[in-house]
Design a protein around this motif. Structure first.
Motif: not given
Length: 212
Positions: A131-160
């Motif tokens: 999802s994040a990579v699909a938004l990368l071509s337009n930097m107007d999507n920056g905040q959505t990309i950052l939000k998705t990255c935070r979700e990845i961080d949270e999932l990684e913590s869940d996996a820990d």
């Protein structure tokens, strides 16, 4: 002759998206593999082959990105960012393949709920990477990309947390040292898939922040 010096931005992003699709395909096959172990040997073999096929296709995309980067005068992102992004994305699928190969090597015939949960968390991370990579071509999507990255961080913590719980139960309940070593290795490999997804997220965050 000047066409080779023109930016091929669209093609780079298409390749990133194609690679991300393969990551999700491989992660889905891993979930099916974990569900099939001990239940359906034919499905285990098919899922393992599917993962290998995804990894092979992703490797080809990786090489295409590298070739395009060297043939393109103006790239849409910093060359080091392109290299790091596609390399870290490749690491995700390599690790998924490592899990499948290790399952076969260790002759695992039963899978614990914790292993299945780690595979599911890996798939959730992979889907968010896509999802994040699909938004990368337009930097107007920056905040959505950052939000998705935070979700990845949270999932990684869940996996820990799942990993710690799984290891705790393994050391308490399993008497066979060989099984302890086998499942410890598998658990840690499964958790490392989410680590590799987090590595991709960090690169995406850096790209967004640098270009915002």
């Amino acid at each position: 002759m000047f066409s080779r010096f023109m930016p091929k931005e669209g093609h780079f992003f298409k390749l990133f998206n194609a690679h991300a699709d393969e990551i999700v395909t491989g992660a889905k096959a891993l979930v099916v593999l974990m569900q099939a172990v001990g239940q359906n040997d034919a499905q285990v073999a098919k899922s393992t082959a599917d993962i290998d096929d995804s990894e092979t296709r992703a490797d080809s995309i990786n090489h295409e990105v590298m070739a395009l980067m060297h043939a393109t005068f103006i790239t849409p992102l910093d060359r080091d960012e392109i290299h790091q992004l596609i390399s870290h994305m490749d690491d995700v699928l390599d690790t998924i393949q490592d899990v499948a190969e290790t399952m076969s090597l260790y002759d695992i015939v039963d899978v614990t709920p914790e292993a299945r949960k780690l595979a599911e968390l890996s798939l959730s991370c992979a889907e968010r990477v896509r999802s994040a990579v699909a938004l990368l071509s337009n930097m107007d999507n920056g905040q959505t990309i950052l939000k998705t990255c935070r979700e990845i961080d949270e999932l990684e913590s869940d996996a820990d947390r799942v990993l710690r719980s799984a290891l705790s139960r393994l050391f308490r309940e399993e008497q066979d040292v060989r099984q302890v070593l086998k499942f410890k290795g598998i658990y840690e490999l499964l958790e490392s898939i989410t680590d590799r997804c987090e590595d991709v997220a960090k690169i995406l965050e850096a790209v967004v922040l640098e270009n915002s």
